[in-house]
Design a protein around this motif. Structure first.
Motif, PDB file in Angstrom:
ATOM      1  N   ASP A  58      84.146 -48.453 -19.672  1.00 24.10           N
ATOM      2  CA  ASP A  58      83.427 -49.521 -20.363  1.00 24.10           C
ATOM      3  C   ASP A  58      82.416 -48.970 -21.370  1.00 24.10           C
ATOM      4  N   VAL A  59      81.819 -47.828 -21.071  1.00 28.80           N
ATOM      5  CA  VAL A  59      80.866 -47.209 -21.998  1.00 28.80           C
ATOM      6  C   VAL A  59      81.612 -46.686 -23.230  1.00 28.80           C
ATOM      7  N   ARG A  62      82.448 -49.690 -25.337  1.00 26.70           N
ATOM      8  CA  ARG A  62      81.256 -50.183 -26.035  1.00 26.70           C
ATOM      9  C   ARG A  62      80.906 -49.288 -27.220  1.00 26.70           C
ATOM     10  N   CYS A  65      83.215 -50.127 -30.034  1.00 26.68           N
ATOM     11  CA  CYS A  65      82.816 -51.398 -30.659  1.00 26.68           C
ATOM     12  C   CYS A  65      81.576 -51.219 -31.522  1.00 26.68           C
ATOM     13  N   GLU A  66      80.621 -50.446 -31.031  1.00 26.84           N
ATOM     14  CA  GLU A  66      79.400 -50.204 -31.808  1.00 26.84           C
ATOM     15  C   GLU A  66      79.724 -49.445 -33.089  1.00 26.84           C
TER      16      GLU A  66
END
Length: 104
Positions: A58-59, A62, A65-66
């Motif tokens: 999940d990190v 993320r 996405c960032e």
């Protein structure tokens, strides 16, 4: 560059020894035969690198996405990517939670 023999070498060091000058060296080598060296193949390699050093899935997601959606990016390009992946951006959601593009 011969895309059939791409080699990525990452050296990780930590201070697991008795002092900061006495480090443990861990060497990990990722090898791949990339016949098509596209951006998706590179991200797959870097995803495995991040996972190997302990980042959770999940990190990693993320972080991706960032990288794609942040204030330094062209808003039109972000909208295009969001459309390509069937994502709804906050700017396209009304107060009632309805997509601006589906309103009549």
């Amino acid at each position: 560059m011969d895309y059939h023999d791409i080699r990525l070498k990452i050296v990780l060091q930590d201070s697991g020894g008795d002092s900061i000058s006495s480090t443990n060296e861990v060497t990990t080598t990722w090898e791949t035969e990339m016949t098509d060296c596209n951006v998706h193949a590179w991200f797959k390699v870097f995803e495995s690198v991040l996972a190997a050093v302990g980042f959770r899935s999940d990190v990693i997601m993320r972080g991706a996405c960032e990288l794609a959606f942040n204030e330094t990016r062209d808003p039109l390009l972000m909208q295009k990517v969001a459309f390509d992946y069937d994502l709804k951006m906050v700017e396209h959601i009304s107060n009632e939670g309805e997509s601006e593009t589906t309103k009549s």
